[in-house]
Design a protein around this motif. Structure first.
Motif, PDB file in Angstrom:
ATOM      1  N   GLU A 193       0.830  -1.204   0.000  1.00 14.84           N
ATOM      2  CA  GLU A 193       0.000   0.000   0.000  1.00 14.84           C
ATOM      3  C   GLU A 193       0.863   1.251   0.000  1.00 14.84           C
ATOM      4  O   GLU A 193       0.516   2.251  -0.639  1.00 14.84           O
ATOM      5  N   THR A 194       1.968   1.182   0.729  1.00 13.44           N
ATOM      6  CA  THR A 194       2.904   2.305   0.676  1.00 13.44           C
ATOM      7  C   THR A 194       3.364   2.507  -0.761  1.00 13.44           C
ATOM      8  O   THR A 194       3.355   3.633  -1.283  1.00 13.44           O
ATOM      9  N   ALA A 195       3.721   1.404  -1.415  1.00 16.85           N
ATOM     10  CA  ALA A 195       4.154   1.493  -2.805  1.00 16.85           C
ATOM     11  C   ALA A 195       3.035   2.059  -3.685  1.00 16.85           C
ATOM     12  O   ALA A 195       3.295   2.818  -4.621  1.00 16.85           O
ATOM     13  N   ASP A 196       1.798   1.693  -3.365  1.00 15.69           N
ATOM     14  CA  ASP A 196       0.658   2.229  -4.125  1.00 15.69           C
ATOM     15  C   ASP A 196       0.598   3.749  -4.015  1.00 15.69           C
ATOM     16  O   ASP A 196       0.403   4.445  -5.002  1.00 15.69           O
ATOM     17  N   THR A 197       0.739   4.243  -2.777  1.00 14.10           N
ATOM     18  CA  THR A 197       0.637   5.694  -2.605  1.00 14.10           C
ATOM     19  C   THR A 197       1.821   6.397  -3.272  1.00 14.10           C
ATOM     20  O   THR A 197       1.724   7.564  -3.617  1.00 14.10           O
ATOM     21  N   LEU A 198       2.932   5.668  -3.447  1.00  9.08           N
ATOM     22  CA  LEU A 198       4.105   6.277  -4.077  1.00  9.08           C
ATOM     23  C   LEU A 198       4.043   6.164  -5.599  1.00  9.08           C
ATOM     24  O   LEU A 198       4.895   6.716  -6.287  1.00  9.08           O
ATOM     25  N   GLY A 199       3.063   5.412  -6.087  1.00  9.17           N
ATOM     26  CA  GLY A 199       2.927   5.300  -7.533  1.00  9.17           C
ATOM     27  C   GLY A 199       3.882   4.300  -8.162  1.00  9.17           C
ATOM     28  O   GLY A 199       4.255   4.450  -9.329  1.00  9.17           O
ATOM     29  N   ALA A 200       4.280   3.265  -7.407  1.00 14.31           N
ATOM     30  CA  ALA A 200       5.161   2.243  -7.981  1.00 14.31           C
ATOM     31  C   ALA A 200       4.363   1.376  -8.945  1.00 14.31           C
ATOM     32  O   ALA A 200       3.269   0.940  -8.632  1.00 14.31           O
ATOM     33  N   ARG A 204       7.768  -2.479 -10.641  1.00 10.70           N
ATOM     34  CA  ARG A 204       8.621  -1.987  -9.562  1.00 10.70           C
ATOM     35  C   ARG A 204       8.218  -2.600  -8.218  1.00 10.70           C
ATOM     36  O   ARG A 204       9.065  -2.908  -7.387  1.00 10.70           O
ATOM     37  N   ARG A 205       6.913  -2.759  -8.023  1.00 12.04           N
ATOM     38  CA  ARG A 205       6.464  -3.404  -6.781  1.00 12.04           C
ATOM     39  C   ARG A 205       7.044  -4.806  -6.694  1.00 12.04           C
ATOM     40  O   ARG A 205       7.498  -5.244  -5.643  1.00 12.04           O
TER      41      ARG A 205
ATOM     42  N   LEU B  52      -6.595   4.548  -1.194  1.00 14.31           N
ATOM     43  CA  LEU B  52      -6.414   3.095  -1.106  1.00 14.31           C
ATOM     44  C   LEU B  52      -7.765   2.382  -1.152  1.00 14.31           C
ATOM     45  O   LEU B  52      -7.840   1.202  -1.440  1.00 14.31           O
ATOM     46  N   PRO B  72      -3.964   7.137  -5.924  1.00 15.22           N
ATOM     47  CA  PRO B  72      -3.219   7.675  -4.768  1.00 15.22           C
ATOM     48  C   PRO B  72      -1.998   8.532  -5.115  1.00 15.22           C
ATOM     49  O   PRO B  72      -1.848   9.616  -4.540  1.00 15.22           O
ATOM     50  N   PRO B  73      -1.106   8.107  -6.044  1.00 16.87           N
ATOM     51  CA  PRO B  73       0.120   8.903  -6.225  1.00 16.87           C
ATOM     52  C   PRO B  73      -0.144  10.317  -6.749  1.00 16.87           C
ATOM     53  O   PRO B  73       0.684  11.210  -6.563  1.00 16.87           O
ATOM     54  N   ILE B  77      -0.501  12.990  -1.298  1.00 18.10           N
ATOM     55  CA  ILE B  77      -0.595  12.663   0.118  1.00 18.10           C
ATOM     56  C   ILE B  77       0.608  11.791   0.464  1.00 18.10           C
ATOM     57  O   ILE B  77       1.225  11.198  -0.416  1.00 18.10           O
ATOM     58  N   PHE B  81       2.033   4.405   8.152  1.00 16.28           N
ATOM     59  CA  PHE B  81       1.221   3.298   8.646  1.00 16.28           C
ATOM     60  C   PHE B  81       1.574   2.960  10.084  1.00 16.28           C
ATOM     61  O   PHE B  81       2.665   3.268  10.576  1.00 16.28           O
ATOM     62  N   TYR B  87      10.718  -1.098   4.439  1.00 14.11           N
ATOM     63  CA  TYR B  87      11.086  -2.322   3.739  1.00 14.11           C
ATOM     64  C   TYR B  87      12.313  -2.935   4.403  1.00 14.11           C
ATOM     65  O   TYR B  87      13.367  -2.305   4.476  1.00 14.11           O
ATOM     66  N   TYR B  98      13.279   5.964  -1.322  1.00 12.33           N
ATOM     67  CA  TYR B  98      12.505   5.174  -2.286  1.00 12.33           C
ATOM     68  C   TYR B  98      11.458   5.982  -3.058  1.00 12.33           C
ATOM     69  O   TYR B  98      11.373   5.864  -4.284  1.00 12.33           O
ATOM     70  N   LEU B 102      11.548   6.377  -7.150  1.00 15.11           N
ATOM     71  CA  LEU B 102      10.432   6.021  -8.030  1.00 15.11           C
ATOM     72  C   LEU B 102      10.086   7.178  -8.959  1.00 15.11           C
ATOM     73  O   LEU B 102       9.672   6.977 -10.095  1.00 15.11           O
TER      74      LEU B 102
END
Lengths: 295, 352
Positions: A193-200, A204-205, B52, B72-73, B77, B81, B87, B98, B102
């Motif tokens: 989900e973190t990767a989702d918010t970062l747009g990966a 890349r995920r 999400l 989301p991206p 925001i 968490f 990671y 990271y 990206l």
């Protein structure tokens, strides 16, 4: 050395597990060691050599490495393991697990159920299903091809190796899929989900997060699948190793040598070589696992 | 920097309305907290703002932009968490950088930015370590650092302190508030811990079963809870709440009677809930206060004692600052200022 708080003494512990040891020794260890010994004799299933086998030392092994049938079977086994084991079961299993991982709908249940069904049906039944599926005249596959104006193809005759690769992939993908699904379940959802918010991107995920975290599982799976696929005998039920040895993987060659040509000694020697190949794979794997970074 | 506006946002999971027509306005630069018990929809609300989860109905705006259907991206925001989601196979520096990697930010710009943020959060010495090699409090800072490098318009915090032990939590709390003030970035914060909500927030929204119960600054949430739920949820030990009915200017629950004074604004005989905070009950010798009772339980807290007094079979908690020895079963009385009473009507809403 006695550890305080143990219910049983060491001697009692041994007493309790010794029946299990005895059974393992009689039915597993002894036959295995016996097979190794047989490889050093010229035992046959019938005739004088069946009654009075002679110790021939390493001459069976010398013969194995000059045997063109052995090299044929080895080559086919390698292709079979790579195609149905690594690409098929591990690769497809990983792909399915990844696709299903964040899926919440009934599709997930359906895919998992079908994969597991393919895995729990008995070998003989599966082999029969595949013979029926691939049949050149009445098989479902050729019927389907006919609808789109193709075929018929005599799969088991013209593409025997491809057929058993397909069969074994279908047969075993469920295990890898389940293993990878379980491993993916252990990843906290917040990682992705973190990767989702970062747009990966999906790639890349996979490359940055899933692959590094699943490396150990993948290695384990590759080892298990490689060993199992090397030793699997079921393709015999589809092609019998033929036509003209084109799908004769090593276990089938061992079978042919031992029980068709009755050369039990020589067959045992080939088995021993097969065992050594497996051992080599296991060592490579253990080495790779040891080099894994701990975090 | 931007305001966050929710208009009649709903989210349904199966038969459950996780978020039910919630309308909110988080002001630019505000520290805004969603507070409620587990399952109240606060995390779902946050995830809706993050993108999400997608809202089933309603509109979400960040800044002046409608982001209801925006991935989301593109919402600008940054989310932190509860488990920090660092990671484990990346170093601290790799974790923080990271988001920038990206976005294909040039390496020297990344190095500068990570350095600056690490300095601000005092985690520079940790940059080359792995997440498993640093403490929970440090991990929490790294997670905040990873959020900061993204230059977001809104920080979204999902219970970021609940994995820390008590002492660290207090420290991290002050630190978070400090960072948010300094950067001036709007923060939406989710917690089930009312102390945390009161300590951190400019304003608090209390949720229950997916619905908004009250939106107000912390003092008002505490002093004038809008309904019996907020009254009972906020404050520790919880407010004394007694269910009964109003007759004239009296509140009655069995043998328990209290003069509530003035016009309660309720029809005579209507069901009601009476509330008073433990710190507004003064423990007095028998006969000196309005309510007579006996001591049923004493919980020493160090600087104070929480005393349970049985008044006509109704247990009332009182906070007693003195360290005087109290005996169980001792007859005492309770004194209170009628203006400290809270009265809630049959629907649970405040009437006085």
């Amino acid at each position: 050395m006695s550890t305080p708080g143990l219910i049983l003494s060491r001697r009692q512990t041994f007493a309790f597990i010794s029946p299990a040891f005895a059974i393992i020794a009689v039915f597993l260890v002894f036959p295995a060691v016996w097979a190794l010994y047989l490889g050093l004799t010229d035992l046959e299933l019938t005739g004088i050599r069946a009654v009075m086998p002679e110790f021939v030392g390493l001459s069976n092994f010398v013969r194995v490495f000059q045997d063109s049938f052995f090299y044929n079977a080895l080559k086919i086994s390698l292709v079979f393991v790579f195609g149905s084991g690594i690409i098929g079961q591990v690769g497809l299993g990983l792909l399915l697990a990844l696709l299903m991982h964040r899926e919440k709908s009934w599709i997930k249940t359906l895919v998992a159920a079908s994969a597991i069904a393919a895995w729990i049906i008995p070998d003989v039944v599966v082999a029969y299903l595949w013979v029926a599926f691939l049949d050149s005249d009445f098989g479902l596959l050729n019927r389907g091809l006919k609808l789109v104006g193709l075929g018929p193809v005599n799969w088991l005759f013209h593409y025997p190796l491809f057929s058993i690769i397909l069969f074994n992939t279908w047969r075993g993908t469920a295990f890898s899929m389940l293993l990878f699904s379980a491993a993916l379940q252990t990843l906290p959802p917040s990682y992705l989900e973190t990767a989702d918010t970062l747009g990966a991107s999906a790639w890349r995920r996979f490359r940055d997060i899933i692959l590094p975290l699943l490396k150990t599982t993948i290695l384990t799976d590759v080892l298990l699948i490689t060993l199992w696929t090397f030793n699997v005998f079921t393709p015999f039920l589809l092609t019998g190793g033929g036509p003209s040895f084109r799908s004769e993987i090593l276990p089938i060659y061992v079978y042919r040598t031992s029980f068709k040509y009755f050369k039990l000694g020589y067959g045992s020697a080939i088995s021993t070589v097969l065992l050594l190949i497996n051992l080599a794979f296991a060592l490579v794997y253990l080495q790779a696992k040891r080099r894994q970074k701990k975090w | 920097m931007a305001e966050v506006v929710l208009e009649k946002v709903s989210k349904v999971f199966g038969a459950a309305r996780a978020v039910d027509e919630v309308s909110l306005e988080v002001r630019d630069g505000e520290f805004f907290t969603l507070l409620g018990p587990s399952g109240c929809g606060k995390t779902t609300t946050l995830r809706l703002v993050a993108g999400l989860e997608l809202a089933d109905s309603g509109t979400i705006r960040i800044g002046s932009r409608d982001v209801t259907r925006v991935p989301p991206p593109e919402r600008r925001i940054a989310m932190v968490f509860q488990n920090y989601a660092l990671y484990p196979h990346m170093t601290i520096a790799e974790n923080i950088s990271y988001p920038l990697r990206l976005r294909k930010v040039p390496a020297d710009a990344i190095a500068r930015k990570v350095g600056a943020v690490a300095e601000k959060l005092r985690i520079e010495p940790l940059l080359l370590r792995m997440p498993s090699q640093i403490s929970g409090g440090q991990q929490q800072r790294v997670a905040v650092a990873r959020a900061m490098v993204q230059d977001p318009q809104v920080y979204l915090f999902d219970e970021p302190l609940s994995n820390l032990d008590f002492k660290l939590r207090l420290e991290a709390r002050r630190f978070l508030k400090h960072i948010q003030r300094e950067t001036g970035v709007t923060a939406l914060y989710v917690t089930h811990d009312q102390t945390e909500a009161l300590a951190l927030s400019d304003r608090v929204a209390v949720l229950k079963d997916g619905r908004l119960m009250q939106v107000a600054p912390p003092e008002e949430i505490y002093r004038r809870p809008a309904n019996a739920f907020v009254a009972g949820f906020v404050g520790a030990p919880a407010m004394n709440l007694v269910e009964g009915e109003v007759l004239g200017s009296r509140f009655i629950s069995g043998k328990f009677r209290v003069e509530v004074g003035g016009e309660p604004g309720l029809a005579s005989g209507a069901g009601a809930t009476l509330g008073i905070r433990p710190e507004h009950l003064e423990l007095k010798p028998a006969g000196a206060g309005a309510l007579a009772g006996i001591i049923d339980d004493v919980e020493p807290q160090g600087h104070e004692q929480i005393v349970t007094v049985l008044v006509n079979e109704v247990p009332l908690l009182a906070r007693v600052i003195e360290t005087q020895r109290l005996k169980l079963g001792e007859p005492v009385s309770l004194r209170f200022d009628p203006s400290a009473l809270h009265l809630f009507g049959p629907d649970g809403n405040r009437v006085n």
